[in-house]
Design an enzyme around this catalytic site. Structure first.
Site, PDB file in Angstrom:
ATOM      1  N   HIS A 123       0.865  -1.182   0.000  1.00  0.00           N
ATOM      2  CA  HIS A 123       0.000   0.000   0.000  1.00  0.00           C
ATOM      3  C   HIS A 123       0.906   1.237   0.000  1.00  0.00           C
ATOM      4  O   HIS A 123       2.012   1.182   0.533  1.00  0.00           O
ATOM      5  CB  HIS A 123      -0.845  -0.051   1.283  1.00  0.00           C
ATOM      6  CG  HIS A 123      -1.907   0.984   1.392  1.00  0.00           C
ATOM      7  ND1 HIS A 123      -1.658   2.268   1.818  1.00  0.00           N
ATOM      8  CD2 HIS A 123      -3.239   0.922   1.166  1.00  0.00           C
ATOM      9  CE1 HIS A 123      -2.801   2.945   1.865  1.00  0.00           C
ATOM     10  NE2 HIS A 123      -3.776   2.158   1.463  1.00  0.00           N
ATOM     11  N   ASP A 200       3.040  -4.393   8.013  1.00  0.00           N
ATOM     12  CA  ASP A 200       1.827  -3.602   7.841  1.00  0.00           C
ATOM     13  C   ASP A 200       0.633  -4.536   8.084  1.00  0.00           C
ATOM     14  O   ASP A 200       0.316  -5.375   7.249  1.00  0.00           O
ATOM     15  CB  ASP A 200       1.814  -3.033   6.422  1.00  0.00           C
ATOM     16  CG  ASP A 200       0.501  -2.326   6.094  1.00  0.00           C
ATOM     17  OD1 ASP A 200      -0.481  -2.450   6.863  1.00  0.00           O
ATOM     18  OD2 ASP A 200       0.454  -1.653   5.045  1.00  0.00           O
ATOM     19  N   GLN A 203      -4.553  -4.784   7.055  1.00  0.00           N
ATOM     20  CA  GLN A 203      -5.530  -5.785   6.619  1.00  0.00           C
ATOM     21  C   GLN A 203      -5.433  -7.066   7.450  1.00  0.00           C
ATOM     22  O   GLN A 203      -6.415  -7.803   7.574  1.00  0.00           O
ATOM     23  CB  GLN A 203      -5.328  -6.128   5.135  1.00  0.00           C
ATOM     24  CG  GLN A 203      -5.549  -4.960   4.180  1.00  0.00           C
ATOM     25  CD  GLN A 203      -6.960  -4.400   4.258  1.00  0.00           C
ATOM     26  OE1 GLN A 203      -7.926  -5.116   4.545  1.00  0.00           O
ATOM     27  NE2 GLN A 203      -7.084  -3.096   4.028  1.00  0.00           N
ATOM     28  N   LYS A 226     -10.458  -0.203  10.571  1.00  0.00           N
ATOM     29  CA  LYS A 226     -10.602  -1.348   9.669  1.00  0.00           C
ATOM     30  C   LYS A 226     -10.988  -2.611  10.416  1.00  0.00           C
ATOM     31  O   LYS A 226     -11.134  -3.663   9.816  1.00  0.00           O
ATOM     32  CB  LYS A 226      -9.299  -1.585   8.907  1.00  0.00           C
ATOM     33  CG  LYS A 226      -8.988  -0.502   7.867  1.00  0.00           C
ATOM     34  CD  LYS A 226      -7.726  -0.870   7.106  1.00  0.00           C
ATOM     35  CE  LYS A 226      -7.144   0.304   6.345  1.00  0.00           C
ATOM     36  NZ  LYS A 226      -7.835   0.590   5.087  1.00  0.00           N
ATOM     37  N   CYS A 364      -4.879   2.486  -3.550  1.00  0.00           N
ATOM     38  CA  CYS A 364      -3.627   2.998  -2.965  1.00  0.00           C
ATOM     39  C   CYS A 364      -2.494   2.017  -3.156  1.00  0.00           C
ATOM     40  O   CYS A 364      -1.638   1.861  -2.270  1.00  0.00           O
ATOM     41  CB  CYS A 364      -3.794   3.324  -1.491  1.00  0.00           C
ATOM     42  SG  CYS A 364      -4.849   4.740  -1.231  1.00  0.00           S
TER      43      CYS A 364
HETATM   44  C1  LIG Z   1      -2.444  -2.762   3.420  1.00  0.00           C
HETATM   45  C2  LIG Z   1      -2.751  -1.398   3.944  1.00  0.00           C
HETATM   46  N1  LIG Z   1      -1.791  -0.670   4.522  1.00  0.00           N
HETATM   47  C3  LIG Z   1      -2.004   0.556   5.011  1.00  0.00           C
HETATM   48  C4  LIG Z   1      -3.250   1.138   4.954  1.00  0.00           C
HETATM   49  C5  LIG Z   1      -3.424   2.509   5.518  1.00  0.00           C
HETATM   50  O1  LIG Z   1      -4.258   2.513   6.625  1.00  0.00           O
HETATM   51  P1  LIG Z   1      -4.863   3.891   7.154  1.00  0.00           P
HETATM   52  O2  LIG Z   1      -5.444   4.563   5.957  1.00  0.00           O
HETATM   53  O3  LIG Z   1      -5.890   3.494   8.151  1.00  0.00           O
HETATM   54  O4  LIG Z   1      -3.726   4.671   7.728  1.00  0.00           O
HETATM   55  C6  LIG Z   1      -4.289   0.413   4.351  1.00  0.00           C
HETATM   56  C7  LIG Z   1      -5.665   0.940   4.227  1.00  0.00           C
HETATM   57  O5  LIG Z   1      -5.950   1.973   3.688  1.00  0.00           O
HETATM   58  C8  LIG Z   1      -4.033  -0.869   3.839  1.00  0.00           C
HETATM   59  O6  LIG Z   1      -5.015  -1.582   3.253  1.00  0.00           O
END
Ligand SMILES: Cc1ncc(COP(=O)(O)O)c(C=O)c1O
Ligand SMILES: Cc1ncc(COP(=O)(O)O)c(C=O)c1O
Lengths: 406, 149, 406, 149
Positions: A123, A200, A203, A226, A364
């Site tokens: 991401h 990370d 998910q 999430k 993203c």
């Molecule tokens: C794999 C992954 N990493 C990072 C993020 C970023 O999370 P957040 O937008 O809650 O900071 C997301 C979701 O948007 C994600 O799906």
């Protein structure tokens, strides 16, 4: 403890609403999940009956709020399998957690000639912070490639894991492809090579039982929103030994021991990393979320989601002109796809008219789109409250897409 | 019982007004400054340890009534004790503050220090009552400084 | 539009509770304020009926949420007098806002030999970020001194304002002393000297009508939770011309135009500075807060708070052994004091027993404590819902302090 | 009316399937790539302007049905028009999408472009419909690229 998706579903008020005149089918859970009644009520009660600031008040409500706030840290440590509550830093979400590690650990320990390894399926939140710190430090960003199925190429990873690698940052579960990565193996290899591992879990945490010590990671990041929790709160786990060596990132109230204009001394972790008045109510709401997650059988929930995903993929394969992007052997949570005659945006627009909320876009994860040669995909992603009826609504909407566009 | 009865008993008010062993020491064998960064309280603990025994102990500093009285009563309690006895007292005192020691049921050596039992109802004051004790142990452990946080 | 403190007070559910068996008197508003029913209800409704992520969804709820979210930006721009909504960045609070400016503007434009000027009465949040960026950049931190009354020494400031000064960072209203600073004059002098002005509005925004263009500042920071809004959301105003020149701070989703491993392009402000999923519900709640603030006569509210402060100071002066710390000619919001026989902690503890919530400590302004030679102060701070009855309860508690300790 | 009736009318589906002027241009006088970073859509607009007149216009790219049909119909609408007329059409089209132009009541030159009126109910699609138009103006203004954001 048991698990029943239909019963749990009743706990989520939004899910009983209608959208565009249709029953609401929510399949954008990888973006964010809805909130159960207990979380909404915990927030209301805190604001209406117990609200106060934390850590400073000498008065009753503030002492109570401080206790409640720190209890959530204890619960979060238990939820992630941390060795102690001091290993948990409250942040806005995964993005802030990853930036914190990149700025504080990366900014301090990365030097010219060092390498940061990220995977090809990250991401943007697990790419851009590393690009920024590489730019500042002169370190190099390298990418662990993935196969056409969307699986990390582990032999290649082992070759890339030279002594110059200081950080390995990978996602536990890909939001764009649904690929489950062998994070335990990756962290073990990284540690053996002397690199720090950053997982990370944005998910991963909503879908899998997490145990950071069993996983062997040095840092783990996830977002409350999430996993059925409030907006604006997330967790960073960091091994205490590492957190202790890291300088603060943001400066301000609450993260200091003493401030003089000549010299400031910083508090111990996690306080050192929580500058300013924190997101108190979201933390309290996260506490209710963690209780909620502990109130049903998570192994059964995982199995339910897995069945749902398998069922979905089976039915999608029967839809004319549809191609699934990401066919890893181990998947969870989400399925991405494209259709011959319709752009993902159009798929999502038609689905929306049927009350089905799908995501269309790059999720993203533009490098993933580039890798698979598509400008975007449509994505259905699941939560504990989804059922086969949701999958049926999705498939019906996709047939309508085909009727319109071919 | 309200805070003033519970927290501010006569003994505490007396030690606050006339703290015992409230003086610097010229040639201590151990010393440790302790502070509570959240409220600006600070205390210096001075020790003269010979062999295993705490021959003399004193303190200096500024803090609230609880912190001052606790410092004062700590010095009275540990003077003449062995290092091991002082450490034992520290753990009992700490356990009492954390609500882990029911002083009414379990045997202990706290004596009149149990007057600080009420503090555990006021979580923000636990650090005030504990500061001098943490600094004592910091001194015994030869730490440069301690900070309750 | 009118203003009546007693009527407004009814809107704050917490204020009708009892604490330690007494009526609850809340005088720690400088730390954080309580929330009116409309804000609590806006949060509940959003989570229970309208929750969705923003900026990406092609489906109904997400489009609605995005619209609502961006409307709050429009309202916030109006609330602060910004020229356009794009000048408003959503942050966690004042602390994050000031760190953003220090990292992004300071980190880019400060060089060795430059000077950052802060005032002697700043909150740690407006000191530590500048210390951190000075350390990295080699710039020097200098301090505008204050008088024994707790007023900035303006002649000295003018002397300090040499061509090496690149940033002037001052608080609009001191949380520790209640001093109102002549920010308009300070910003004008800074601009004339070629320096960028950063105004900490954490205390100003709740108590005063703000117009950033009239004030002439380049950046302005404030916290929602201190002005009847939710936890975890604040505002950074930045002049568009400056924001446009600033590099991103945090990297992640939503702040990019395109991401490739070789090169990433960033979105325009304010998006560039809002990485990751934002604190969506807190933003929505802030919208309800801004509506609430627009629903009564703020000039009358200011007058009410001023009278209350004057009344308090008059009565405090009559309390035996009490000394007010901070006697500036223009004050608002808060009064700090010490007592001869009782440490501030003991004052607050006795007050708490009477149901009166006071703050005792350094108020995250240790240099202010050092300047006045006190380890800590007790502080009473006010909001629109406080009344003379609250002041009476305070004074009664202070008499009890004297009875116990002398 | 549902999305498929409202958004995906036959004319739009037809332009999506068989976009007009969908080709690169060898020697354009103006060109501008436009993209919508949130969904990965991109379009290149090519212009051949002689004097005040848009002699030829074409596009290339990838995008959703709305974006493709809008590009296609934009090229048909501006071909042969003067630059000033094209700019006027742009502002009318933009105003229609933003709900600032009631095409049923106020005179305008949009003609069959009013078919995109329904898009304004779907705020996330407004950018799709506007992309080609923004790139057109970007080309006329000699911008290096535009991005709807
Ligand atoms: C794999 C992954 N990493 C990072 C993020 C970023 O999370 P957040 O937008 O809650 O900071 C997301 C979701 O948007 C994600 O799906
Ligand atoms: C003057 C001043 N500046 C900055 C802050 C920091 O605000 P926050 O803690 O909401 O980030 C505060 C309040 O704590 C304050 O009073």
């Amino acid at each position: 403890m048991s698990f029943d998706a239909l019963t749990l579903r009743q706990r989520f008020p939004v899910l009983s609403r209608r959208v565009r005149g249709k029953e609401f089918v929510y399949l954008d859970n990888a973006a964010t999940t809805h909130k159960p009644d207990v979380v909404i009520e915990a927030l209301r009660r805190f604001y209406a009956e117990e609200y106060a600031t934390v850590h400073r008040g000498v008065y009753f409500l503030s002492e109570q709020a401080t206790h409640a706030y720190e209890q959530v840290r204890v619960k979060a440590a238990r939820f992630l399998g941390a060795a102690r509550p001091e290993e948990i830093v409250f942040v806005r979400g995964t993005t802030e957690a990853l930036n914190l590690v990149a700025y504080s650990w990366g900014g301090t320990f990365l030097k010219r000639g060092d390498t940061v390894l990220v995977s090809a399926m990250e991401h943007h939140s697990n790419i851009v912070p590393w690009q920024l710190v590489c730019e500042r430090s002169g370190a190099r960003l390298e990418v662990i490639p993935m196969s056409d199925r969307g699986e990390l190429m582990m032999e290649e990873f082992e070759r890339q894991l030279t002594s110059s690698v200081k950080i390995v940052a990978v996602t536990q579960l890909s939001n764009a492809l649904g690929t489950l990565n062998p994070v335990r193996e990756i962290c073990a290899l990284a540690r053996r090579a002397g690199a720090v591992s950053v997982v990370d879990g944005a998910q991963g945490a909503p879908h899998l039982a997490v145990d950071v010590r069993e996983m062997g990671c040095d840092f783990y990041a996830c977002s409350g929103h999430k996993m059925y929790g409030p907006s604006g709160i997330g967790l960073l786990y960091g091994r205490h030994e590492l957190l202790e060596k890291m300088p603060p990132w943001q400066g301000g109230g609450d993260m200091i021991d003493s401030v003089r204009f000549e010299k400031t001394e910083y508090a111990a972790p996690p306080r050192r990393f929580e500058a300013g008045t924190p997101a108190i109510a979201p933390v309290i709401g996260l506490g209710a979320t963690l209780d909620f997650l502990a109130s049903f059988d998570r192994v059964a929930a995982e199995a339910h989601e897995r069945q749902l995903l398998e069922e979905t993929e089976k039915r999608l394969r029967a839809v004319q002109g549809l191609r699934i992007i990401g066919t890893a052997r181990r998947k969870a949570g989400a399925v991405s796809f494209v259709m011959e005659n319709a752009h993902p945006h159009d798929i999502a627009a038609v689905a929306d008219e049927e009350g089905v909320a799908l995501r269309a876009g790059h999720h993203c994860a533009q490098p993933v789109m580039a890798r698979f040669g598509v400008p975007a995909t449509a994505r259905a992603s699941f939560a504990i409250y989804n059922t086969v009826a949701d999958v049926e609504a999705l498939v019906a909407a996709l047939h309508k897409v085909n009727r319109i566009f071919s | 019982m309200g805070a003033s009865d519970d927290l501010y008993q006569q003994v505490i008010l007396d030690h606050n007004r006339r703290p015992r062993n409230f003086r610097p020491m010229a040639t201590p064998t151990h010393v440790c400054p302790g502070r509570n960064p959240l409220c600006g309280d600070h205390v210096n603990i001075y020790l003269e340890v010979r062999g295993e025994r705490i021959e003399d102990v004193s303190f200096e500093g500024s803090g609230c009534a609880i912190s001052k009285a606790s410092s004062s009563m700590m010095t009275e309690a540990v003077k003449g004790k062995t290092v091991a006895e002082a450490r034992q007292l520290f753990s009992e005192f700490r356990a009492m503050l954390m609500g882990e020691l029911d002083t009414g049921r379990v045997p202990h050596g706290l004596g009149k220090l149990t007057i600080f039992k009420g503090v555990r109802e006021y979580s923000s004051r636990i650090k005030c009552a504990g500061l001098a004790w943490h600094a004592l142990v910091g001194a015994l452990d030869s730490q440069k400084q301690i900070s309750t946080e």
